[in-house]
Scaffold this motif. Structure first.
Motif, PDB file in Angstrom:
ATOM      1  N   LYS A   1     -12.943  14.731  14.963  1.00 40.52           N
ATOM      2  CA  LYS A   1     -11.758  15.556  15.100  1.00 40.52           C
ATOM      3  C   LYS A   1     -11.950  16.829  14.301  1.00 40.52           C
ATOM      4  CE  LYS A   1      -9.320  13.390  11.369  1.00 40.52           C
ATOM      5  NZ  LYS A   1      -8.061  13.094  10.777  1.00 40.52           N
TER       6      LYS A   1
ATOM      7  N   ILE B   1     -12.033   0.787   6.721  1.00 40.93           N
ATOM      8  CA  ILE B   1     -10.940   0.104   6.027  1.00 40.93           C
ATOM      9  C   ILE B   1      -9.690   0.325   6.849  1.00 40.93           C
ATOM     10  CG2 ILE B   1      -9.521   0.167   3.951  1.00 40.93           C
ATOM     11  CD1 ILE B   1     -11.932   0.910   2.404  1.00 40.93           C
ATOM     12  N   GLU B   2      -8.825  -0.679   6.941  1.00 33.26           N
ATOM     13  CA  GLU B   2      -7.575  -0.551   7.683  1.00 33.26           C
ATOM     14  C   GLU B   2      -6.641   0.389   6.951  1.00 33.26           C
ATOM     15  OE1 GLU B   2      -7.450  -1.945  11.160  1.00 33.26           O
ATOM     16  OE2 GLU B   2      -5.482  -1.858  10.213  1.00 33.26           O
ATOM     17  N   ARG B   3      -6.228   1.475   7.614  1.00 30.14           N
ATOM     18  CA  ARG B   3      -5.311   2.386   6.935  1.00 30.14           C
ATOM     19  C   ARG B   3      -3.892   2.049   7.332  1.00 30.14           C
ATOM     20  NH1 ARG B   3      -8.614   7.656   8.090  1.00 30.14           N
ATOM     21  NH2 ARG B   3     -10.042   7.518   6.371  1.00 30.14           N
ATOM     22  N   PRO B   4      -2.918   2.227   6.447  1.00 27.56           N
ATOM     23  CA  PRO B   4      -1.521   1.962   6.825  1.00 27.56           C
ATOM     24  C   PRO B   4      -0.892   3.115   7.595  1.00 27.56           C
ATOM     25  CG  PRO B   4      -1.627   2.528   4.535  1.00 27.56           C
ATOM     26  CD  PRO B   4      -3.037   2.484   5.007  1.00 27.56           C
ATOM     27  N   TYR B   5      -1.665   4.129   7.920  1.00 23.58           N
ATOM     28  CA  TYR B   5      -1.120   5.225   8.720  1.00 23.58           C
ATOM     29  C   TYR B   5      -2.180   5.607   9.739  1.00 23.58           C
ATOM     30  CZ  TYR B   5      -4.174   8.183   5.877  1.00 23.58           C
ATOM     31  OH  TYR B   5      -5.265   8.729   5.252  1.00 23.58           O
TER      32      TYR B   5
ATOM     33  N   MET C   1     -17.937   2.698   5.292  1.00 21.77           N
ATOM     34  CA  MET C   1     -17.273   1.413   5.503  1.00 21.77           C
ATOM     35  C   MET C   1     -15.889   1.633   6.086  1.00 21.77           C
ATOM     36  SD  MET C   1     -16.751   0.633   1.539  1.00 21.77           S
ATOM     37  CE  MET C   1     -17.144   1.874   0.365  1.00 21.77           C
TER      38      MET C   1
ATOM     39  N   SER D   1      -4.192   8.657  11.078  1.00 21.86           N
ATOM     40  CA  SER D   1      -4.345  10.032  10.598  1.00 21.86           C
ATOM     41  C   SER D   1      -4.195  11.047  11.720  1.00 21.86           C
ATOM     42  CB  SER D   1      -5.674  10.198   9.867  1.00 21.86           C
ATOM     43  OG  SER D   1      -6.731  10.084  10.753  1.00 21.86           O
ATOM     44  N   SER D   2      -4.490  10.652  12.975  1.00 23.26           N
ATOM     45  CA  SER D   2      -4.336  11.651  14.035  1.00 23.26           C
ATOM     46  C   SER D   2      -2.872  11.968  14.274  1.00 23.26           C
ATOM     47  CB  SER D   2      -4.997  11.186  15.318  1.00 23.26           C
ATOM     48  OG  SER D   2      -4.534   9.921  15.652  1.00 23.26           O
TER      49      SER D   2
ATOM     50  N   ARG E   1      -5.766  12.589   1.176  1.00 27.61           N
ATOM     51  CA  ARG E   1      -4.730  11.595   1.462  1.00 27.61           C
ATOM     52  C   ARG E   1      -5.279  10.285   0.932  1.00 27.61           C
ATOM     53  NH1 ARG E   1      -4.433  13.003   7.642  1.00 27.61           N
ATOM     54  NH2 ARG E   1      -3.121  14.851   7.610  1.00 27.61           N
TER      55      ARG E   1
ATOM     56  N   ARG F   1     -15.866   9.886  -1.059  1.00 28.12           N
ATOM     57  CA  ARG F   1     -15.101   8.690  -0.714  1.00 28.12           C
ATOM     58  C   ARG F   1     -15.742   7.431  -1.268  1.00 28.12           C
ATOM     59  NH1 ARG F   1     -15.022   5.637   4.079  1.00 28.12           N
ATOM     60  NH2 ARG F   1     -13.029   4.601   4.346  1.00 28.12           N
TER      61      ARG F   1
ATOM     62  N   GLU G   1      -8.970  10.100   2.355  1.00 29.64           N
ATOM     63  CA  GLU G   1      -9.336  10.942   3.496  1.00 29.64           C
ATOM     64  C   GLU G   1      -9.239  12.393   3.055  1.00 29.64           C
ATOM     65  OE1 GLU G   1      -6.657  10.582   6.736  1.00 29.64           O
ATOM     66  OE2 GLU G   1      -7.651  12.162   7.856  1.00 29.64           O
TER      67      GLU G   1
ATOM     68  N   ASP H   1      -8.654   3.723  -0.181  1.00 30.06           N
ATOM     69  CA  ASP H   1      -9.163   4.587   0.875  1.00 30.06           C
ATOM     70  C   ASP H   1      -8.819   6.020   0.534  1.00 30.06           C
ATOM     71  OD1 ASP H   1      -8.513   5.115   4.385  1.00 30.06           O
ATOM     72  OD2 ASP H   1     -10.328   5.355   3.210  1.00 30.06           O
TER      73      ASP H   1
ATOM     74  N   GLN I   1       0.836  -1.198   0.000  1.00 28.87           N
ATOM     75  CA  GLN I   1       0.000   0.000   0.000  1.00 28.87           C
ATOM     76  C   GLN I   1       0.866   1.240   0.000  1.00 28.87           C
ATOM     77  OE1 GLN I   1      -2.465  -0.565   3.330  1.00 28.87           O
ATOM     78  NE2 GLN I   1      -3.849  -1.929   2.239  1.00 28.87           N
TER      79      GLN I   1
ATOM     80  N   ASP J   1      -4.651  20.770  13.945  1.00 30.94           N
ATOM     81  CA  ASP J   1      -4.523  20.086  15.224  1.00 30.94           C
ATOM     82  C   ASP J   1      -3.562  20.874  16.093  1.00 30.94           C
ATOM     83  OD1 ASP J   1      -3.116  17.792  16.929  1.00 30.94           O
ATOM     84  OD2 ASP J   1      -5.105  17.180  16.277  1.00 30.94           O
TER      85      ASP J   1
ATOM     86  N   ILE K   1       0.777   5.534   0.157  1.00 33.85           N
ATOM     87  CA  ILE K   1      -0.058   6.685   0.511  1.00 33.85           C
ATOM     88  C   ILE K   1       0.422   7.861  -0.304  1.00 33.85           C
ATOM     89  CG2 ILE K   1      -0.924   8.092   2.372  1.00 33.85           C
ATOM     90  CD1 ILE K   1       0.415   6.106   4.231  1.00 33.85           C
TER      91      ILE K   1
ATOM     92  N   LEU L   1      -0.502  12.008  11.899  1.00 34.13           N
ATOM     93  CA  LEU L   1      -0.108  12.895  10.806  1.00 34.13           C
ATOM     94  C   LEU L   1      -0.618  14.305  11.077  1.00 34.13           C
ATOM     95  CD1 LEU L   1      -0.664  10.971   7.467  1.00 34.13           C
ATOM     96  CD2 LEU L   1       1.457  11.741   8.428  1.00 34.13           C
ATOM     97  N   ASP L   2      -1.873  14.396  11.589  1.00 34.29           N
ATOM     98  CA  ASP L   2      -2.429  15.715  11.886  1.00 34.29           C
ATOM     99  C   ASP L   2      -1.608  16.433  12.932  1.00 34.29           C
ATOM    100  OD1 ASP L   2      -5.907  14.682  11.661  1.00 34.29           O
ATOM    101  OD2 ASP L   2      -4.513  15.402  10.152  1.00 34.29           O
TER     102      ASP L   2
END
Lengths: 367, 161, 194
Positions: free
Chosen positions: B126, C3-7, C1, C9-10, A26, A340, A38, A36, A7, B132, A9, C12-13
């Motif tokens: 959030k 989905i498993e994310r590879p990162y 739905m 996001s909080s 993202r 999305r 975001e 996915d 994967q 943030d 990003i 990164l934020d």
């Protein structure tokens, strides 16, 4: 032999040639397929709702221009409708007709830009945009005749409009309205039968009617799924019930249907302007309201059918000269709720074209 | 024309199903207790076919926050306004309606970002517009900004200066 | 739905939020406007005059902008690039999307603190010689939104600016006047500076 992909990003935006403003996504890919997405907003969040509480009601009219800057007249219209409902101000007949003419010309201009940039995203770099801008310049000339500005008009006031239309406006408008259907057909011929456009838009970015209703989408995005909901017919405001026009709907809810909506709506807008031009009466253009007027305590929600959907203003007044709460219902932000779901499973290029077909304007998303 | 349903009639119907959910009602709106919001909204979605959520607005009246929901039924062309209040200032919480209407997703995040009201049950609570690490909630009346030519700001609102 | 994310996001934020706070704390003083190119003592290069003239002609008439339209002013910029107020007469219609290939950063629209690190990064990625035009009242001083909690009061806190174009939005003719001022400035930038 299967390829082992992992994967990846990728960050699309905020500065990118295909984002209609500063929007960031993202995106997580598995090979070339999106799994996915975001969305990240806020790169144009200027705090208009907070600033509006520090200015009087009339001083807030230029702020509304900067929300959806491609359809500034519609924003003005929604705001003055909300405050007129709150304060019970009457609008003379001539002003109502002028407002309708301006709002429909604005819809044509916004859809021209929507279609032009949609094709820009597909790779027809700048050619359709230059054609559409040729017509848009004529519309901007008409607006400049009426109020002196090309992009942010500040034209409507509580109780009417600020300036009367000058003598040379009506002949120029008549010339424009007579030639416009020919130009719309010219664009349609060049675009709708093109193989590449059909291959890249038919069957891509499909949205079902139930999904669209549940996600509070509005405007061409909702009507492309087959739901016949247009505020000008369902809940007529101003004098829209005196005009005769159709509400086009689509069948599949894919990118091609959203493009089709814009073309058909432009044709209907030309019809409305023609009828308004014939019925335009003489008379007053504005009932005088003081610049620091204090509406009574209460709240009101005024809405119009803008080019992107239902644009509403919720104004709460505490009896003073400045609003207590100034809230905007942004159609572009709510249309993005389903982005999305629309792009998962497709490739990167389809994502860009689907995003372009929703036709957003970041000034309204972020406010 | 979209027919706005009368708050008092609907308050009757809600009161039959959920005995102490309604706190007040008038011609234009029904006031509901915030704990009962999700149940009442689900009931109204079924019985009145209110499948479209137009708008969620939150206002800061310094003693309490008031949230206004506007629903419409596209098929029967009628609309209804539901209001709910939240008295807490430090950590206000209200149930989220995202499970019923997906359109509430970004609007509830915006209300959290600008006013600090969190929504229980939202999958992604959030900040949406501000970054943030931003201190404070801008649309609250006690967040003072200095606007040139904008009058004197106080906690109760902005004076005419 | 879901989905498993590879990162996450909080996380990164948080990292991005810390960058924005750091830039906000570091940008209290505006950059001085670059006028060092207009120094008079750099004009003694008699031997290189004709080469310099050719090089200046080349530099002036093909300044390529990087597309950085943020808000409403971007649409007046697009109208200036379209057929009526064509700015390809000035050699500039080639909008490069990559900052590495551009000479001019034309900032059109309100800059917010969230966008500021991205703007600084694009400026740093451009190769010398580079110029910046601030188009519209929002980039000059914050414009109609001055005093807001998230608007940068003038982009000269983030990057040094060569030409300021006022207006809300400025007409395309105003933008063309700004370009002509920039050309005058480019001509004054002689080949040997030190």
């Amino acid at each position: 032999m299967t390829l082992n992909t992992e994967q990846v990003i990728i960050n699309i935006g905020p500065q990118h040639p295909s984002t209609h403003g500063v929007f960031r996504m993202r995106v997580t890919f598995d090979g070339e397929v999106i799994i996915d997405m975001e969305p990240v907003f806020g790169y144009l969040h200027r705090g208009i709702e907070k600033l509006a509480e520090h200015k009087t009601y009339v001083q807030n009219i230029p702020f509304t221009d900067r929300l959806d800057y491609l359809a500034a007249m519609s924003n003005n219209f929604a705001y003055v409708l909300a405050v007129e409902k709150l304060a019970g101000i009457e609008v003379p007949e001539r002003a109502e007709y002028i407002r309708i003419i301006m709002a429909e010309l604005m819809r044509i201009s916004s859809h021209l830009m929507g279609v032009g940039f949609f094709l820009n995203d597909m790779g027809a770099f700048m050619t359709p945009v230059l054609y559409m801008l040729r017509e848009r310049e004529k519309i901007l000339d008409l607006f400049e005749m009426a109020c002196g500005q090309r992009l942010t008009y500040n034209y409507m006031r509580f109780g009417g409009v600020s300036h009367d239309i000058p003598g040379e406006f009506m002949p120029a408008l008549k010339r424009f309205i007579d030639e416009m259907p020919g130009y719309i057909d010219e664009y349609d011929q060049l675009i709708a039968e093109n193989e590449i456009v059909l291959a890249r838009t038919k069957g891509i970015g499909i949205l079902s009617a139930d999904q669209a209703i549940n996600a509070s989408t509005a405007g061409p995005v909702l009507r492309a799924t087959g739901v016949k909901w247009d505020l000008r017919k369902a809940d007529p405001y101003s004098i829209y019930d005196r005009f005769d026009f159709d509400v086009p709907t689509g069948t599949n809810g894919d990118n091609y249907d959203r493009y089709r909506m814009k073309i058909e709506e432009m044709k209907q807008s030309v019809r409305i302007v023609k009828q308004a031009m014939e019925q335009l009466p003489q008379g007053e253009i504005c009932t005088r309201v003081s610049p620091t007027f204090k509406p009574p305590k209460g709240e009101a929600y005024g809405r119009v059918e803008g080019p992107k959907g239902e644009l509403g203003f919720f104004i709460v007044s505490d009896g003073s000269a400045k609003p207590y709460r100034f809230k905007v219902r942004p159609p572009a932000l709510l249309n993005l709720t389903v982005l999305r779901e629309m792009i998962i499973g497709w490739k990167l290029a389809d994502a860009i074209v689907t995003f372009g077909s929703i036709d957003i304007c970041m000034g309204e998303v972020d406010r | 024309m979209t027919k706005p349903l009368s708050g008092s009639d609907i308050a009757q119907q809600i009161g039959d199903q959920f005995p102490d959910a309604v706190t007040d009602s008038n011609e234009t709106a029904v006031f509901v207790r915030s704990e009962a919001l999700l149940d009442v909204a689900g009931f109204l979605k079924e019985s009145l076919d209110l499948n479209y959520l137009n708008n969620i607005t939150a206002v800061d009246y310094t003693d309490y926050f008031e949230l206004t929901y506007l629903f419409t039924s596209l098929a029967s062309n009628h609309s209804l306004v539901i209001k709910t209040r939240c008295e807490e200032r430090d950590n206000p919480r209200v149930p989220s309606v995202v499970s019923l209407w997906q359109g509430a997703d970004f609007q509830e995040r915006e209300i959290y970002d600008l006013l600090g009201i969190s929504f229980d049950g939202h999958p992604n609570m959030k900040r949406i517009f501000l970054w943030d690490g931003f201190q404070g909630y801008p649309l609250r009346k006690d967040f003072i900004i200095d606007v040139p030519g904008g009058g004197k700001a106080t906690k109760q609102g902005v004076n005419d200066a | 739905m879901e989905i498993e994310r590879p990162y996450v996001s909080s996380e990164l934020d948080k990292i991005e939020g810390a960058q924005i706070d750091a830039l906000m704390a570091a940008s209290k003083e505006p950059y001085p406007d670059p006028v060092a190119w207009l120094h008079e003592e750099l004009q003694q290069n008699v031997l290189l005059t004709s080469t310099e003239h050719v090089i200046d002609w080349g530099k002036r008439y093909s300044v390529w902008p990087v597309l950085l339209g943020l808000a409403c002013c971007a649409f007046e910029m697009i109208c200036a690039a379209a057929s009526r107020y064509d700015f390809s007469r000035f050699g500039m219609e080639v909008f490069r999307f990559s900052p590495r290939q551009a000479d001019l950063m034309l900032v059109a629209g309100t800059l917010t603190w969230k966008m500021a690190p991205a703007l600084r990064r694009i400026y740093d990625q451009m190769a010398e010689p580079k110029w910046v035009i601030a188009m519209g009242a929002c980039t000059v001083s914050g414009g109609a939104f001055r005093g807001s909690y998230s608007v940068v009061p003038g982009i000269n806190l983030i990057v040094p600016v060569d030409v300021y174009i006022p207006g809300c939005p400025p007409r395309p003719e105003g933008l063309l006047h700004g370009f002509m001022e920039l050309h005058r400035k480019v001509l004054a930038d002689k080949l040997i500076k030190k």
